[in-house]
Design an enzyme around this catalytic site. Sequence first.
Site, mmCIF file in Angstrom:
data_model
loop_
_atom_site.group_PDB
_atom_site.id
_atom_site.type_symbol
_atom_site.label_atom_id
_atom_site.label_comp_id
_atom_site.label_asym_id
_atom_site.label_seq_id
_atom_site.Cartn_x
_atom_site.Cartn_y
_atom_site.Cartn_z
ATOM 1 N N SER A 1 0.855 -1.180 0.000
ATOM 2 C CA SER A 1 0.000 0.000 0.000
ATOM 3 C C SER A 1 0.889 1.227 0.000
ATOM 4 O O SER A 1 2.061 1.157 0.420
ATOM 5 C CB SER A 1 -0.882 0.005 1.258
ATOM 6 N N TYR B 1 -1.909 -0.481 10.593
ATOM 7 C CA TYR B 1 -2.089 -0.861 9.185
ATOM 8 C C TYR B 1 -0.821 -0.538 8.387
ATOM 9 O O TYR B 1 -0.312 -1.386 7.640
ATOM 10 C CB TYR B 1 -3.288 -0.136 8.586
#
Length: 244
Positions: free
Chosen positions: A142, A155
């Site tokens: 990501s 995350y």
Amino acid sequence: MSGIKDKVVVITGASSGIGEATARILAVHGARVVLGARRTERLETLAALIRTAGGIAEYQALDVTKRSQLEDIVALAKSRFGRVDVIVNNAGVMPLSMLDQLKVDEWERMVDVNIKGVLYGIAAVLPVMQAQGSGQIINLASTGGHRVSPSAAVYCATKFAVRAISEGLRQEVDNIRVTIISPGVTESELADSISDPDARLRMEAFRKISISAEAVARTVLFAIEQPADVDINEILVRPTASPH
């Protein structure tokens, strides 16, 4: 089509979002896709659509937090098609929250799915690829693996870890291609796992510039279709309007 046709590709998290879009686009280009996710009813529908369009697809229930289930889906691919050319470790969760909310169960879920799930995928497929003398491992990270933001500390940590694991693997193997794909904000169900209302509202605003899952799937296609001696190591793909 020569770089994709007949390649056997295992895709985790294939029931929606980037995983589903990747399955569709690779099948159109001639890959034999093996789909894994927890929601088997969606996999069944997706596999049927691929087959109706003339593609080849198999599917199996898969929870990436269970190492044995990753071993099983790799075994399915090998028994059905004789080899495994690519694994796309795509499954992920993103329950954002500020650290002082102490949502420890959600932290553990992210570690289990986003990090251990990738490691289990690597462990399942690496011996097969080493025996073949070739293969490609594609790990979905990501832009959060490049930059940390409030409410996303854990995350982002998991996605930094995916990048570190991938780079370490790349350095350790010389006949297996290793690719990191780091999407920015993308249309998916990731935000559905956010239980904190403030974080959910921030994400809803952020997602107004989302790119399609198909845009990320095309980067997977691009990485796979390169010649065998070319390893696309990392791709970042963001919305044009993204400020970060």
